[in-house]
Design a protein around this motif. Sequence first.
Motif, PDB file in Angstrom:
ATOM      1  N   THR A   1       0.826  -1.204   0.000  1.00  0.00           N
ATOM      2  CA  THR A   1       0.000   0.000   0.000  1.00  0.00           C
ATOM      3  C   THR A   1       0.856   1.248   0.000  1.00  0.00           C
ATOM      4  N   SER A   2       0.518   2.194  -0.856  1.00  0.00           N
ATOM      5  CA  SER A   2       1.248   3.465  -0.911  1.00  0.00           C
ATOM      6  C   SER A   2       0.470   4.499  -0.120  1.00  0.00           C
ATOM      7  N   TYR A   3       0.862   4.739   1.135  1.00  0.00           N
ATOM      8  CA  TYR A   3       0.144   5.689   1.974  1.00  0.00           C
ATOM      9  C   TYR A   3       0.452   7.124   1.579  1.00  0.00           C
ATOM     10  N   ASN A   4       1.498   7.332   0.786  1.00  0.00           N
ATOM     11  CA  ASN A   4       1.824   8.699   0.393  1.00  0.00           C
ATOM     12  C   ASN A   4       0.770   9.275  -0.531  1.00  0.00           C
ATOM     13  N   SER A   5       0.004   8.388  -1.207  1.00  0.00           N
ATOM     14  CA  SER A   5      -1.013   8.883  -2.130  1.00  0.00           C
ATOM     15  C   SER A   5      -2.323   9.175  -1.439  1.00  0.00           C
ATOM     16  N   ILE A   6      -2.395   8.936  -0.132  1.00  0.00           N
ATOM     17  CA  ILE A   6      -3.646   9.134   0.598  1.00  0.00           C
ATOM     18  C   ILE A   6      -3.701  10.554   1.115  1.00  0.00           C
ATOM     19  N   SER A   7      -4.603  11.355   0.587  1.00  0.00           N
ATOM     20  CA  SER A   7      -4.641  12.746   1.027  1.00  0.00           C
ATOM     21  C   SER A   7      -6.039  13.311   1.085  1.00  0.00           C
ATOM     22  N   SER A   8      -7.041  12.538   0.714  1.00  0.00           N
ATOM     23  CA  SER A   8      -8.387  13.097   0.676  1.00  0.00           C
ATOM     24  C   SER A   8      -8.948  13.237   2.071  1.00  0.00           C
ATOM     25  N   GLN A   9      -9.715  14.302   2.278  1.00  0.00           N
ATOM     26  CA  GLN A   9     -10.308  14.535   3.593  1.00  0.00           C
ATOM     27  C   GLN A   9     -11.442  13.565   3.883  1.00  0.00           C
ATOM     28  N   SER A  10     -11.941  12.887   2.837  1.00  0.00           N
ATOM     29  CA  SER A  10     -13.080  12.001   3.047  1.00  0.00           C
ATOM     30  C   SER A  10     -12.652  10.572   3.336  1.00  0.00           C
ATOM     31  N   GLU A  11     -11.333  10.302   3.485  1.00  0.00           N
ATOM     32  CA  GLU A  11     -10.884   8.951   3.717  1.00  0.00           C
ATOM     33  C   GLU A  11     -11.120   8.553   5.166  1.00  0.00           C
ATOM     34  N   ARG A  12     -11.254   7.248   5.349  1.00  0.00           N
ATOM     35  CA  ARG A  12     -11.507   6.718   6.685  1.00  0.00           C
ATOM     36  C   ARG A  12     -10.346   5.820   7.085  1.00  0.00           C
ATOM     37  N   VAL A  13      -9.980   5.853   8.345  1.00  0.00           N
ATOM     38  CA  VAL A  13      -8.875   5.048   8.865  1.00  0.00           C
ATOM     39  C   VAL A  13      -9.460   3.922   9.699  1.00  0.00           C
ATOM     40  N   SER A  14      -9.013   2.707   9.450  1.00  0.00           N
ATOM     41  CA  SER A  14      -9.516   1.567  10.206  1.00  0.00           C
ATOM     42  C   SER A  14      -8.966   1.589  11.630  1.00  0.00           C
ATOM     43  N   ILE A  15      -9.713   0.974  12.531  1.00  0.00           N
ATOM     44  CA  ILE A  15      -9.291   0.892  13.925  1.00  0.00           C
ATOM     45  C   ILE A  15      -7.988   0.104  14.037  1.00  0.00           C
ATOM     46  N   GLU A  16      -7.870  -0.959  13.237  1.00  0.00           N
ATOM     47  CA  GLU A  16      -6.652  -1.773  13.290  1.00  0.00           C
ATOM     48  C   GLU A  16      -5.433  -0.943  12.901  1.00  0.00           C
TER      49      GLU A  16
END
Length: 731
Positions: A222-237
Amino acid sequence: LTQKMHRIELGGEAIGNPGLYVRSVMKKNMERQGIDIPDEKQATRGGNNFHVGDTNLESIISSFDIQQSDLNEKCLIALSRSPIQTAKYALDVFAKQTRRREMKGIKKILDPSSYILAVLRNAPESLNEHGIEESPNIPPGADGTAQHERDEPGLKREISYRTSSVSDAEQMNGDSTNTKFKQLQPTLSEDYAGMLQAQNTQEGIIEEQITTHGFPEPSEETSYNSISSQSERVSIEYANRCISYLANLETPIIKLSGVGPKSEKSFHKLGLYTLRDLLWHFPRHFVDRSKLCHNIREVPDGDIGTFLVKVNANRARHNTVPCTDEAGNDFAVTFFYGQSRQGRMAASASLEKLCKMSEAPVIVSGKVKHSEKGTGIFNPDHVVSRDEASNVLGVEPVYGLAAGLTKKKLVSAIEEALKVAHDLLSVLPESLPDSVLEELSWPKLADALVLSHKPKEFTEFPMNSPARQRLAFEELCMQQAQLALTRWRLKYLLNDHSSQLSEPDLMYRTWQSSPLVSAAVSALPFELRPSQQECLEELWADAIGRNNGRMLRLLQGDVGSGKTCLGYLLGLGCIESRQGGGRVVAILAPTQLLASQHAQTIGRFADALNNAEPSSTIKNVRIELLTGGVTASKREDLLSKLEEISTDEAVFLVGTHALLTPDVVNRLKNLPGVSTSKGKGLALAVIDEEQRLGVKQREKLAMCAAHSLYMSATPIPRTIALKGSSGLMDF
């Protein structure tokens, strides 16, 4: 859902395939209403036949010299769901970035699909037909809607139903199915719509068709650097993993292997208490042992050299062993650790070790000394066999040490901290954008930490290395962010003394419109100079005119320039406008002489104002003086008067450090406000000669007031550093 609850009540078997059950109910309902049932085989998207509007997606992708096979299905679906301008914009950005990397020799983008998805999430709202931005970019959520809701409103209501027997292609149906499903959806009865809504909540059978906004489960790919949207959700794990790694960084040093209570105290002398402290304990400098020197005479006196030598053990005498380098130069290797018994034993052991290795060439590294008696190495740092060259050759960090702490133990602890940091930073997203890192040629945070302790190449000035610059930039950014957060907390969150006033309560936008302040200015024995008027307008706008939280300002001016007069006028305005606190203004001075001078000066101003009889709710302005010479009984009477002040009075309490005693601070903090709905405490706290008072002393009085004004002719550097938009106070 009704059938499910019915079966549970009767103890029957559960519905084996909920998705298929719901679809069958929908088909029967459509048949009763005479609605054509879409053919699933025709509706299922075949192969990669994606479309953006009426245009085939493959033709759009190929126009940017991109292979459709390089993009995964998730990316293709996101492109097909986006407006054609947005899709072209994302593909154009990716193509330009690819060409830019090829021209600069930078490695190519590893995951094109994730890169394009990130661009889609942050694409500008207004693009022309060619995918070029026409208006400033509006970040997602700035207008209260998600990005995909603004791109195409029709997508808000698109849903797809999933069953265990439906293939992945059927789960992501094509445009034709979407069109028919949108035509079908308004005809569904309220009962079935409620069933779908409940099913979404209970079992997750239906989901949003915009699948590009989900936060993926953490994995190595997974490339976390591409994650930037305000609508994304983060899992509890994922959050728990990050928190556990962060907790590991706070592990006490004594938990490390080889660290006991005695050596722990040595770590504490260096300010090292946790693994986090070890990460930021950088080397003072580095020693270059990466290359073997063939000729010892070419190494300047006092420099470090590493040599492959032949040991002449037969000629060893006392603590000296003759050696020969690869160029045939003879030199001496001497061991001397003092005249004590332990020192002589250590020198003898080192000499014996070197002589035993004389059968094969030996690597010796240390400081070269040239003198009239000859050339040699005194107390070499490393003496190893040729097979152990990898343990010596390289760039060696040199750390600051303390008594009882060896270099080996410190390096071992730092390496363990680097392992924990690597595990953490492999999960956390990068704090800086990739574009910034590429433009400045900076490494990622995890690599920067490793390179700061273990650089691959020797540099004479390690502070100028890209890794150290990256960490310094990170540290400054965090410091600025902490200052901004602290400023916000002080201005809004921790301000219990200001009041949230409605618009009619903002009585006077300017000091000229205030009857009390305009009368006070007219009663002054001099006219305000332009610079004083300018400063008063800024102070007024910050504390009274805008009602934007607590005022924290520094007023700088030469001795005798009129700073006290401005503090007096602003105090009158704060009391009259009822912006927070009560009817008392406190002025703190570092000496009794200066406090008495302020009391006399403001007393003359107040007498002239009282004689003018201003048309204001405040009819009387009086001055009180509290210094260390005031007896306890008089101090109690003074504080009691302040707590029972009448509604038409304004009091200026001038004092020294006597204002900062716990009892006085507590009483001032709880002075009654202008009404039960207004904040308690002081209306304004003025700290004069702030450079002569301690930080905590100033904060004691400032936290008692709705607003704070610091005055100084020569502010200390710390105060100047805290001014500005990113600091704690305005200037």
